[in-house]
Scaffold this active site. Structure first.
Site, PDB file in Angstrom:
ATOM      1  N   LYS A  58      13.911   8.299 -11.930  1.00  0.00           N
ATOM      2  CA  LYS A  58      12.701   8.536 -12.685  1.00  0.00           C
ATOM      3  C   LYS A  58      11.945   7.238 -12.951  1.00  0.00           C
ATOM      4  O   LYS A  58      10.777   7.258 -13.312  1.00  0.00           O
ATOM      5  CB  LYS A  58      13.041   9.158 -14.065  1.00  0.00           C
ATOM      6  CG  LYS A  58      13.683  10.489 -14.031  1.00  0.00           C
ATOM      7  CD  LYS A  58      13.968  10.906 -15.484  1.00  0.00           C
ATOM      8  CE  LYS A  58      14.995  11.980 -15.539  1.00  0.00           C
ATOM      9  NZ  LYS A  58      15.462  12.211 -16.910  1.00  0.00           N
ATOM     10  N   GLY A  59      12.622   6.113 -12.818  1.00  0.00           N
ATOM     11  CA  GLY A  59      12.091   4.835 -13.305  1.00  0.00           C
ATOM     12  C   GLY A  59      10.719   4.446 -12.806  1.00  0.00           C
ATOM     13  O   GLY A  59       9.979   3.757 -13.488  1.00  0.00           O
ATOM     14  N   GLU A 114       9.570   1.451  -6.161  1.00  0.00           N
ATOM     15  CA  GLU A 114      10.753   1.306  -7.015  1.00  0.00           C
ATOM     16  C   GLU A 114      10.394   0.520  -8.278  1.00  0.00           C
ATOM     17  O   GLU A 114       9.530  -0.364  -8.247  1.00  0.00           O
ATOM     18  CB  GLU A 114      11.853   0.591  -6.202  1.00  0.00           C
ATOM     19  CG  GLU A 114      13.125   0.272  -6.948  1.00  0.00           C
ATOM     20  CD  GLU A 114      13.914   1.478  -7.421  1.00  0.00           C
ATOM     21  OE1 GLU A 114      13.345   2.309  -8.142  1.00  0.00           O
ATOM     22  OE2 GLU A 114      15.112   1.560  -7.098  1.00  0.00           O
ATOM     23  N   ASP A 115      11.054   0.846  -9.374  1.00  0.00           N
ATOM     24  CA  ASP A 115      10.796   0.110 -10.610  1.00  0.00           C
ATOM     25  C   ASP A 115      11.444  -1.265 -10.602  1.00  0.00           C
ATOM     26  O   ASP A 115      10.798  -2.276 -10.801  1.00  0.00           O
ATOM     27  CB  ASP A 115      11.269   0.923 -11.839  1.00  0.00           C
ATOM     28  CG  ASP A 115      12.718   1.402 -11.719  1.00  0.00           C
ATOM     29  OD1 ASP A 115      13.358   1.204 -10.670  1.00  0.00           O
ATOM     30  OD2 ASP A 115      13.218   1.997 -12.703  1.00  0.00           O
ATOM     31  N   ASP A 118      18.110  -4.299  -8.535  1.00  0.00           N
ATOM     32  CA  ASP A 118      19.234  -4.970  -9.200  1.00  0.00           C
ATOM     33  C   ASP A 118      20.232  -5.396  -8.114  1.00  0.00           C
ATOM     34  O   ASP A 118      20.055  -6.421  -7.467  1.00  0.00           O
ATOM     35  CB  ASP A 118      19.809  -3.964 -10.211  1.00  0.00           C
ATOM     36  CG  ASP A 118      20.858  -4.544 -11.115  1.00  0.00           C
ATOM     37  OD1 ASP A 118      20.536  -4.902 -12.252  1.00  0.00           O
ATOM     38  OD2 ASP A 118      22.017  -4.641 -10.695  1.00  0.00           O
ATOM     39  N   LYS A 146      15.530  -8.560  -9.725  1.00  0.00           N
ATOM     40  CA  LYS A 146      16.510  -9.442 -10.392  1.00  0.00           C
ATOM     41  C   LYS A 146      17.366 -10.091  -9.313  1.00  0.00           C
ATOM     42  O   LYS A 146      18.473  -9.616  -9.023  1.00  0.00           O
ATOM     43  CB  LYS A 146      17.453  -8.588 -11.240  1.00  0.00           C
ATOM     44  CG  LYS A 146      17.006  -8.236 -12.618  1.00  0.00           C
ATOM     45  CD  LYS A 146      18.193  -7.641 -13.364  1.00  0.00           C
ATOM     46  CE  LYS A 146      17.792  -6.453 -14.169  1.00  0.00           C
ATOM     47  NZ  LYS A 146      18.933  -5.712 -14.717  1.00  0.00           N
ATOM     48  N   PHE A 167      18.966  -6.756 -19.338  1.00  0.00           N
ATOM     49  CA  PHE A 167      18.784  -5.313 -19.231  1.00  0.00           C
ATOM     50  C   PHE A 167      17.389  -4.960 -19.735  1.00  0.00           C
ATOM     51  O   PHE A 167      17.095  -5.070 -20.918  1.00  0.00           O
ATOM     52  CB  PHE A 167      19.861  -4.531 -19.975  1.00  0.00           C
ATOM     53  CG  PHE A 167      19.839  -3.098 -19.543  1.00  0.00           C
ATOM     54  CD1 PHE A 167      20.448  -2.713 -18.355  1.00  0.00           C
ATOM     55  CD2 PHE A 167      19.137  -2.144 -20.271  1.00  0.00           C
ATOM     56  CE1 PHE A 167      20.373  -1.395 -17.904  1.00  0.00           C
ATOM     57  CE2 PHE A 167      19.059  -0.827 -19.829  1.00  0.00           C
ATOM     58  CZ  PHE A 167      19.690  -0.460 -18.646  1.00  0.00           C
TER      59      PHE A 167
HETATM   60  P1  IMP Z   1      20.392  -1.150  -7.764  1.00  0.00           P
HETATM   61  O1  IMP Z   1      20.803  -0.088  -6.815  1.00  0.00           O
HETATM   62  O2  IMP Z   1      21.591  -1.840  -8.374  1.00  0.00           O
HETATM   63  O3  IMP Z   1      19.421  -2.133  -7.171  1.00  0.00           O
HETATM   64  O4  IMP Z   1      19.732  -0.450  -9.004  1.00  0.00           O
HETATM   65  C1  IMP Z   1      18.431  -0.045  -9.005  1.00  0.00           C
HETATM   66  C2  IMP Z   1      18.157   0.961 -10.080  1.00  0.00           C
HETATM   67  O5  IMP Z   1      18.952   0.713 -11.241  1.00  0.00           O
HETATM   68  C3  IMP Z   1      16.717   0.855 -10.527  1.00  0.00           C
HETATM   69  O6  IMP Z   1      15.932   1.771  -9.830  1.00  0.00           O
HETATM   70  C4  IMP Z   1      16.783   1.195 -11.991  1.00  0.00           C
HETATM   71  O7  IMP Z   1      16.577   2.565 -12.178  1.00  0.00           O
HETATM   72  C5  IMP Z   1      18.186   0.825 -12.412  1.00  0.00           C
HETATM   73  N1  IMP Z   1      18.174  -0.476 -13.092  1.00  0.00           N
HETATM   74  C6  IMP Z   1      18.424  -1.689 -12.570  1.00  0.00           C
HETATM   75  N2  IMP Z   1      18.303  -2.674 -13.475  1.00  0.00           N
HETATM   76  C7  IMP Z   1      17.934  -2.053 -14.623  1.00  0.00           C
HETATM   77  C8  IMP Z   1      17.601  -2.542 -15.941  1.00  0.00           C
HETATM   78  O8  IMP Z   1      17.602  -3.731 -16.259  1.00  0.00           O
HETATM   79  N3  IMP Z   1      17.249  -1.579 -16.847  1.00  0.00           N
HETATM   80  C9  IMP Z   1      17.225  -0.250 -16.551  1.00  0.00           C
HETATM   81  N4  IMP Z   1      17.505   0.236 -15.343  1.00  0.00           N
HETATM   82  C10 IMP Z   1      17.855  -0.653 -14.384  1.00  0.00           C
HETATM   83 MG    MG Z   2      15.181   3.457 -10.369  1.00  0.00          MG
END
Ligand code: IMP
Ligand code: MG
Length: 198
Positions: A58-59, A114-115, A118, A146, A167
């Site tokens: 949803k982000g 994408e929001d 990470d 990040k 976070f």
């Molecule tokens: P990844 O697969 O680890 O890159 O995670 C990506 C997803 O994790 C993003 O689309 C966000 O929805 C969530 N996410 C990553 N970092 C944060 C954060 O700092 N706050 C809230 N959601 C996060």
């Molecule tokens: Mg997301």
């Protein structure tokens, strides 16, 4: 002597719980300016084409809603729901599609929205997934990145801001489904007591 910058005060107006403190990171006008820049770049790069913008739920919905309204070329929009962190602040590393695209994307120019990136695992999985569905071209537009947290390489074709390893919440991004409605982006800190419990 160099003066150390004072830590910003926690934001009072936000609906934080007792054990959470919210600090401001990116103001609303800074975000809006960046969204306009990204939209201009996308409109130029895709001139003469009609890309399919795929928002990752949803982000990304708040970011995508602002972005599309600044894009000056014809676009289509669709959404992909992927499993989130739930109540945790750490990624499980397991990516699951929980709501799929409405139509096939064969031959389309897909721009994933994408929001925040990470570990990069979500985007890595989705880029590959779009390619397997025979999209003609797959690119990524992320509002936040990040880099300190990356576990895999992801090419971000359009990026808003590089952010520290904190976070983050607000502007569509949640912690346990809260804070999505903040018009700015902040970061949360948790009391030690709470950390031990989770
Ligand atoms: P990844 O697969 O680890 O890159 O995670 C990506 C997803 O994790 C993003 O689309 C966000 O929805 C969530 N996410 C990553 N970092 C944060 C954060 O700092 N706050 C809230 N959601 C996060
Ligand atoms: Mg997301």
């Amino acid at each position: 002597m160099t003066k150390r910058r004072a830590k910003p005060q926690p934001v009072q107006m936000a609906p934080t719980l007792k054990h959470e403190r919210l600090y401001p990171l990116l103001d609303e006008d800074v975000i809006q300016q960046k969204v306009r820049e990204l939209a201009r770049k996308i409109s130029g790069d895709y001139a003469g084409r009609s890309p399919l913008l795929v928002g990752i739920l949803k982000g990304a919905w708040v970011f995508m809603a602002d972005l599309v309204r600044q894009i000056s070329i014809p676009v289509n929009c669709d959404f992909l729901g992927v499993s989130s962190y739930g109540k945790s602040t750490e990624s499980s590393g397991v990516v699951k599609i929980v709501a799929d695209l409405k139509k096939p994307i064969e031959g389309r120019d897909v721009l994933l929205i994408e929001d925040i990136v990470d570990s990069g695992l979500t985007l890595n999985f989705l880029i590959e997934n779009m390619r397997l569905r025979r999209a003609r071209d797959v690119r990524v537009c992320a509002l936040l990145d990040k880099p300190a947290r990356h576990q895999v390489e992801v090419k971000l074709d359009y990026l808003g801001f590089t952010v520290p390893d904190r976070f983050l919440v607000g502007y569509g991004i949640d912690y346990a489904e809260r804070y999505r409605n903040l018009p700015y982006i902040g970061y949360l800190e948790f009391d030690e007591k709470d950390k031990k419990r989770s």
